[in-house]
Design a protein around this motif. Sequence first.
Motif, PDB file in Angstrom:
ATOM      1  N   PHE A  62     -11.100  -8.199   2.170  1.00 50.96           N
ATOM      2  CA  PHE A  62     -10.518  -9.529   2.069  1.00 50.96           C
ATOM      3  C   PHE A  62      -9.027  -9.457   2.329  1.00 50.96           C
ATOM      4  N   ARG A  63      -8.502 -10.529   2.912  1.00 48.83           N
ATOM      5  CA  ARG A  63      -7.070 -10.650   3.135  1.00 48.83           C
ATOM      6  C   ARG A  63      -6.616 -11.947   2.468  1.00 48.83           C
ATOM      7  N   ALA A  64      -5.635 -11.830   1.578  1.00 50.26           N
ATOM      8  CA  ALA A  64      -5.068 -12.993   0.906  1.00 50.26           C
ATOM      9  C   ALA A  64      -3.815 -13.428   1.659  1.00 50.26           C
ATOM     10  N   SER A  65      -3.493 -14.696   1.536  1.00 49.53           N
ATOM     11  CA  SER A  65      -2.242 -15.191   2.106  1.00 49.53           C
ATOM     12  C   SER A  65      -1.863 -16.490   1.406  1.00 49.53           C
ATOM     13  N   GLY A  66      -0.570 -16.770   1.410  1.00 55.00           N
ATOM     14  CA  GLY A  66      -0.100 -17.990   0.766  1.00 55.00           C
ATOM     15  C   GLY A  66      -0.393 -17.979  -0.717  1.00 55.00           C
ATOM     16  N   LYS A  67      -0.898 -19.108  -1.217  1.00 51.44           N
ATOM     17  CA  LYS A  67      -1.250 -19.206  -2.632  1.00 51.44           C
ATOM     18  C   LYS A  67      -2.758 -19.080  -2.781  1.00 51.44           C
ATOM     19  N   VAL A  68      -3.191 -18.129  -3.587  1.00 55.33           N
ATOM     20  CA  VAL A  68      -4.613 -17.901  -3.843  1.00 55.33           C
ATOM     21  C   VAL A  68      -5.000 -18.694  -5.086  1.00 55.33           C
TER      22      VAL A  68
ATOM     23  N   VAL B   1     -19.835  -1.613  -5.249  1.00 51.25           N
ATOM     24  CA  VAL B   1     -18.768  -2.318  -4.556  1.00 51.25           C
ATOM     25  C   VAL B   1     -17.676  -1.336  -4.162  1.00 51.25           C
ATOM     26  N   ARG B   2     -17.377  -1.338  -2.880  1.00 47.29           N
ATOM     27  CA  ARG B   2     -16.230  -0.619  -2.314  1.00 47.29           C
ATOM     28  C   ARG B   2     -15.433  -1.688  -1.589  1.00 47.29           C
ATOM     29  N   LEU B   3     -14.334  -2.104  -2.207  1.00 44.85           N
ATOM     30  CA  LEU B   3     -13.632  -3.305  -1.788  1.00 44.85           C
ATOM     31  C   LEU B   3     -12.216  -3.011  -1.310  1.00 44.85           C
ATOM     32  N   LEU B   4     -11.857  -3.613  -0.187  1.00 46.16           N
ATOM     33  CA  LEU B   4     -10.496  -3.578   0.342  1.00 46.16           C
ATOM     34  C   LEU B   4      -9.890  -4.951   0.125  1.00 46.16           C
ATOM     35  N   TYR B   5      -8.684  -4.975  -0.433  1.00 43.79           N
ATOM     36  CA  TYR B   5      -8.003  -6.240  -0.665  1.00 43.79           C
ATOM     37  C   TYR B   5      -6.597  -6.104  -0.097  1.00 43.79           C
ATOM     38  N   VAL B   6      -6.274  -6.879   0.939  1.00 45.22           N
ATOM     39  CA  VAL B   6      -4.971  -6.843   1.595  1.00 45.22           C
ATOM     40  C   VAL B   6      -4.154  -8.025   1.087  1.00 45.22           C
ATOM     41  N   LEU B   7      -2.989  -7.701   0.520  1.00 42.75           N
ATOM     42  CA  LEU B   7      -2.111  -8.720  -0.062  1.00 42.75           C
ATOM     43  C   LEU B   7      -0.730  -8.624   0.569  1.00 42.75           C
ATOM     44  N   PRO B   8      -0.464  -9.427   1.593  1.00 37.85           N
ATOM     45  CA  PRO B   8       0.848  -9.378   2.238  1.00 37.85           C
ATOM     46  C   PRO B   8       1.958  -9.880   1.310  1.00 37.85           C
TER      47      PRO B   8
ATOM     48  N   ASP C 175       2.711  -4.334   0.124  1.00 35.96           N
ATOM     49  CA  ASP C 175       4.058  -3.795   0.052  1.00 35.96           C
ATOM     50  C   ASP C 175       4.806  -4.436  -1.117  1.00 35.96           C
ATOM     51  N   GLU C 176       4.073  -5.120  -1.975  1.00 36.26           N
ATOM     52  CA  GLU C 176       4.649  -5.763  -3.152  1.00 36.26           C
ATOM     53  C   GLU C 176       4.775  -4.745  -4.285  1.00 36.26           C
ATOM     54  N   ASP C 177       6.007  -4.452  -4.684  1.00 36.16           N
ATOM     55  CA  ASP C 177       6.242  -3.464  -5.741  1.00 36.16           C
ATOM     56  C   ASP C 177       5.611  -3.872  -7.061  1.00 36.16           C
ATOM     57  N   TRP C 178       5.656  -5.173  -7.391  1.00 40.46           N
ATOM     58  CA  TRP C 178       5.128  -5.607  -8.684  1.00 40.46           C
ATOM     59  C   TRP C 178       3.631  -5.316  -8.785  1.00 40.46           C
ATOM     60  N   LEU C 179       2.920  -5.461  -7.669  1.00 39.51           N
ATOM     61  CA  LEU C 179       1.482  -5.225  -7.695  1.00 39.51           C
ATOM     62  C   LEU C 179       1.177  -3.737  -7.808  1.00 39.51           C
ATOM     63  N   GLU C 180       1.919  -2.934  -7.068  1.00 43.75           N
ATOM     64  CA  GLU C 180       1.731  -1.485  -7.162  1.00 43.75           C
ATOM     65  C   GLU C 180       2.011  -0.998  -8.583  1.00 43.75           C
ATOM     66  N   ASN C 181       3.067  -1.517  -9.202  1.00 48.71           N
ATOM     67  CA  ASN C 181       3.398  -1.135 -10.577  1.00 48.71           C
ATOM     68  C   ASN C 181       2.332  -1.616 -11.560  1.00 48.71           C
ATOM     69  N   ALA C 182       1.781  -2.801 -11.331  1.00 47.79           N
ATOM     70  CA  ALA C 182       0.725  -3.319 -12.208  1.00 47.79           C
ATOM     71  C   ALA C 182      -0.524  -2.455 -12.125  1.00 47.79           C
ATOM     72  N   VAL C 183      -0.883  -2.025 -10.916  1.00 49.37           N
ATOM     73  CA  VAL C 183      -2.062  -1.172 -10.759  1.00 49.37           C
ATOM     74  C   VAL C 183      -1.827   0.180 -11.439  1.00 49.37           C
TER      75      VAL C 183
ATOM     76  N   PHE D 116      -2.303   1.217  -1.324  1.00 44.16           N
ATOM     77  CA  PHE D 116      -1.837   1.745  -0.042  1.00 44.16           C
ATOM     78  C   PHE D 116      -0.701   0.863   0.453  1.00 44.16           C
ATOM     79  N   ASP D 117       0.372   1.479   0.922  1.00 46.71           N
ATOM     80  CA  ASP D 117       1.519   0.737   1.438  1.00 46.71           C
ATOM     81  C   ASP D 117       1.291   0.335   2.891  1.00 46.71           C
ATOM     82  N   ASP D 118       0.731  -0.819   3.088  1.00 45.92           N
ATOM     83  CA  ASP D 118       0.554  -1.387   4.433  1.00 45.92           C
ATOM     84  C   ASP D 118      -0.255  -0.525   5.390  1.00 45.92           C
ATOM     85  N   ASP D 119      -1.137   0.337   4.910  1.00 45.36           N
ATOM     86  CA  ASP D 119      -1.940   1.166   5.796  1.00 45.36           C
ATOM     87  C   ASP D 119      -3.426   0.857   5.605  1.00 45.36           C
ATOM     88  N   VAL D 120      -3.902  -0.149   6.301  1.00 44.37           N
ATOM     89  CA  VAL D 120      -5.283  -0.603   6.173  1.00 44.37           C
ATOM     90  C   VAL D 120      -6.265   0.470   6.626  1.00 44.37           C
TER      91      VAL D 120
END
Length: 121
Positions: free
Chosen positions: A15-21, A43-50, A82-90, A104-108
Amino acid sequence: MIEIIEDMPAGTIGFRASGKVTDEDYQAVLVPAVRTALEAGEVRLLYVLPEGTSYSPGAMWADTKLWAGNLRGWKRCAIVTDEDWLENAVKAFGWMMPGKVRVFDDDVDDAKEWLVEEDDD
C-alpha cells in the motif's frame, strides 16, 4: 488516501499512503486486502509513507485495531518512509506489534526483498 501497490512479490501485499489518511481509506482499501491475506495464511505487508502523509485519529485507531485483532497472522511488515517520527515510533513501539517490523529509508525494492525472505527461527 491509500492505494494498492500492484507490482508486489507473490505472497505479499503493498500500500502507498498520500495526503491525509482517514478511517474511510482503511475500511475501503487496506482492511479488505489484509483480511484476504489473513484468510490465505499470513500477512507480509509493505506500507509506503511519503513525507507529508498525515493520519486522522480514526485512521490511527483503525490501524491499531487491524493488527491487534489478528496477532498470529502477521509475519512481516516493511515500512518505507523518510519521516523520522515514524522511524522513531517503530523503534520505540515495534516490539508491541506482531511479526517482524522493519523501516526502510525510501528503498521499496529492498523492502520487497526483505518481505519474502524466510525466517531463521
